[in-house]
Design an enzyme around this catalytic site. Structure first.
Site, PDB file in Angstrom:
ATOM      1  N   CYS A  95     -19.528  -6.636   3.531  1.00 58.01           N
ATOM      2  CA  CYS A  95     -18.892  -5.360   3.878  1.00 58.01           C
ATOM      3  C   CYS A  95     -17.558  -5.278   3.134  1.00 58.01           C
ATOM      4  O   CYS A  95     -16.959  -6.297   2.797  1.00 58.01           O
ATOM      5  CB  CYS A  95     -18.656  -5.354   5.390  1.00 58.01           C
ATOM      6  N   CYS A 151       0.269   4.849   7.009  1.00 61.09           N
ATOM      7  CA  CYS A 151      -0.357   4.650   8.326  1.00 61.09           C
ATOM      8  C   CYS A 151       0.664   3.968   9.246  1.00 61.09           C
ATOM      9  O   CYS A 151       1.104   2.842   8.960  1.00 61.09           O
ATOM     10  CB  CYS A 151      -1.610   3.799   8.193  1.00 61.09           C
ATOM     11  N   CYS A 194       0.840  -1.211   0.000  1.00 59.92           N
ATOM     12  CA  CYS A 194       0.000   0.000   0.000  1.00 59.92           C
ATOM     13  C   CYS A 194       0.869   1.253   0.000  1.00 59.92           C
ATOM     14  O   CYS A 194       1.899   1.329   0.668  1.00 59.92           O
ATOM     15  CB  CYS A 194      -0.917  -0.016   1.217  1.00 59.92           C
ATOM     16  N   ARG A 238     -17.840  -2.956  18.124  1.00 61.02           N
ATOM     17  CA  ARG A 238     -17.075  -4.168  17.814  1.00 61.02           C
ATOM     18  C   ARG A 238     -15.738  -4.222  18.551  1.00 61.02           C
ATOM     19  O   ARG A 238     -14.914  -3.307  18.436  1.00 61.02           O
ATOM     20  CB  ARG A 238     -16.848  -4.282  16.296  1.00 61.02           C
ATOM     21  N   CYS A 280     -19.516   1.669   8.892  1.00 58.41           N
ATOM     22  CA  CYS A 280     -18.719   1.030   9.933  1.00 58.41           C
ATOM     23  C   CYS A 280     -17.502   1.911  10.152  1.00 58.41           C
ATOM     24  O   CYS A 280     -16.674   2.065   9.243  1.00 58.41           O
ATOM     25  CB  CYS A 280     -18.308  -0.369   9.472  1.00 58.41           C
ATOM     26  N   CYS A 324     -16.476  -9.436   5.599  1.00 59.21           N
ATOM     27  CA  CYS A 324     -15.854  -8.168   5.224  1.00 59.21           C
ATOM     28  C   CYS A 324     -14.589  -8.417   4.396  1.00 59.21           C
ATOM     29  O   CYS A 324     -13.751  -9.229   4.774  1.00 59.21           O
ATOM     30  CB  CYS A 324     -15.513  -7.384   6.488  1.00 59.21           C
ATOM     31  N   CYS A 378       0.433   0.245  10.360  1.00 52.19           N
ATOM     32  CA  CYS A 378       0.012  -0.779   9.409  1.00 52.19           C
ATOM     33  C   CYS A 378       1.162  -1.558   8.761  1.00 52.19           C
ATOM     34  O   CYS A 378       2.008  -0.986   8.074  1.00 52.19           O
ATOM     35  CB  CYS A 378      -0.842  -0.140   8.322  1.00 52.19           C
TER      36      CYS A 378
HETATM   37  S1  SF4 Z   1      -4.207   1.033   6.921  1.00 52.73           S
HETATM   38 FE1  SF4 Z   1      -2.567  -0.012   5.747  1.00 52.73          FE
HETATM   39  S2  SF4 Z   1      -3.615  -0.813   3.947  1.00 52.73           S
HETATM   40 FE2  SF4 Z   1      -4.984   0.749   4.832  1.00 52.73          FE
HETATM   41  S3  SF4 Z   1      -4.456   2.654   3.814  1.00 52.73           S
HETATM   42 FE3  SF4 Z   1      -3.178   2.570   5.644  1.00 52.73          FE
HETATM   43  S4  SF4 Z   1      -1.248   1.622   4.958  1.00 52.73           S
HETATM   44 FE4  SF4 Z   1      -2.802   1.196   3.391  1.00 52.73          FE
END
Ligand code: SF4
Length: 324
Positions: free
Chosen positions: A128, A56, A52, A260, A188, A96, A59
């Site tokens: 979802c 984040c 990705c 949740r 959600c 989901c 992540c």
């Molecule tokens: S949480 Fe992870 S997968 Fe989702 S946008 Fe952020 S970096 Fe990408």
């Protein structure tokens, strides 16, 4: 009474209520609005993993962090439907599908996801998706295919958001939530505890959620699972009492939402989870993996449900109640 006009100070007061009293208040409200003997059972499958472009900080799927995640392209529809059938047979009523994308693009991958949505919908499960940012037209397409809910978390407060993510803004998040609402899809939306945020940040996030024009139908409360290679790898494990506080406050603010108990359950004891259910949690994710991090197995959850006398909530219950 369902309120969308909560003040920060009121939320702060609820959040800071002595714990046993807070649990009692939340449990009382939970009983008024929900069947406390049932918990929604959802299964989350990563249909496109890793690589990705976003940053984040929590992540493991962000391409820029070295986390050893097994990167894979978008799965085939048949594989996904097979997994959904397994989840259904194990008692799951909501399925989901998560893709590690910044946003949805109008390409063949999106067409394939639309087909997956149709397929899962035809199986009689609530379907979802969590695919990143979405335009109103894309949301409409998903709704037409039978999408029941869309997950898009706020993660934390607006103020702390820039410490966690710099590749998009809080307003981008809110805009997607708005597009989902306009398409008539159930929302959600929740957050993560343990990112290094303050108690004030948690209160502010709950304020944003509980003052949306309509409360999200589902509010996932996640405990950070600190993954080696991410910037938050050394963050402390979230204390169960922090989860209980968040869940109870969310329950009081948004009485009808499915609150949740999400990521972080793998390291919680059954008694920790029971406390969260008492405080108003009424939904969990089952299945051995939660996208890429560990989660209790279907069998472990079944044993917990038997012990606590919980039954899984049936699919589409809200609609059935509305129809009468
Ligand atoms: S949480 Fe992870 S997968 Fe989702 S946008 Fe952020 S970096 Fe990408």
């Amino acid at each position: 009474m369902i309120r969308n006009d909560w003040k920060i100070e009121e939320i702060q007061e609820i959040y800071n209520t002595p714990l046993l009293e807070l649990i009692y208040r939340a449990a009382t409200i939970h009983r008024q609005y929900n069947d406390t003997g049932e918990v929604q059972v959802c299964t989350l499958l990563s249909i496109k993993t890793g690589g990705c472009s976003e940053d984040c900080a929590y992540c493991p799927q962000a391409a820029r962090y070295s986390t050893g995640v097994d990167v894979h392209a978008l799965m085939q529809k048949d594989q996904v439907l097979e997994y959904a059938a397994k989840a259904k047979a194990a008692g799951s009523t909501r399925f989901c599908m998560g893709a590690a994308w910044r946003e949805v693009r109008d390409n063949r991958d999106f067409d394939r996801v639309i087909d997956m949505v149709k397929g899962v919908n035809e199986m009689g499960m609530e379907v979802c998706c969590t695919l990143g940012m979405l335009t109103e037209t894309q949301a409409k397409k998903l709704a037409d295919a039978g999408l029941y809910a869309y997950n898009h978390n706020l993660d934390t407060s607006k103020e702390y958001y820039t410490e966690i993510i710099t590749t998009r803004t809080y307003n981008d998040r809110l805009e997607t939530l708005d597009n989902v609402r306009k398409a008539g899809i159930s929302v959600c939306c929740g957050g993560i505890v343990g990112l290094g945020e303050t108690h004030a940040d948690r209160v502010k996030m709950l304020h944003t959620l509980s003052t949306l024009p309509e409360h999200p139908e589902s509010v996932p409360i996640n405990a950070l699972v600190a993954v080696a290679g991410t910037p938050l790898e050394n963050n402390q494990k979230v204390d169960v009492w922090d989860m209980v506080k968040m869940i109870a406050t969310a329950r009081i603010l948004m009485p009808k939402a499915m609150v949740r108990l999400s990521a972080g359950r793998a390291t919680m004891s059954v008694s920790d989870q029971a406390l969260c259910f008492m405080a108003g949690a009424n939904s969990i994710f089952t299945g051995e993996k939660l996208l890429t991090t560990p989660n209790p197995s279907f069998d472990e959850d079944q044993a917990m449900f038997n012990l606590l006398g919980i039954t899984p909530r049936e699919a589409f219950k809200e609609e059935k109640e509305l129809v009468g």
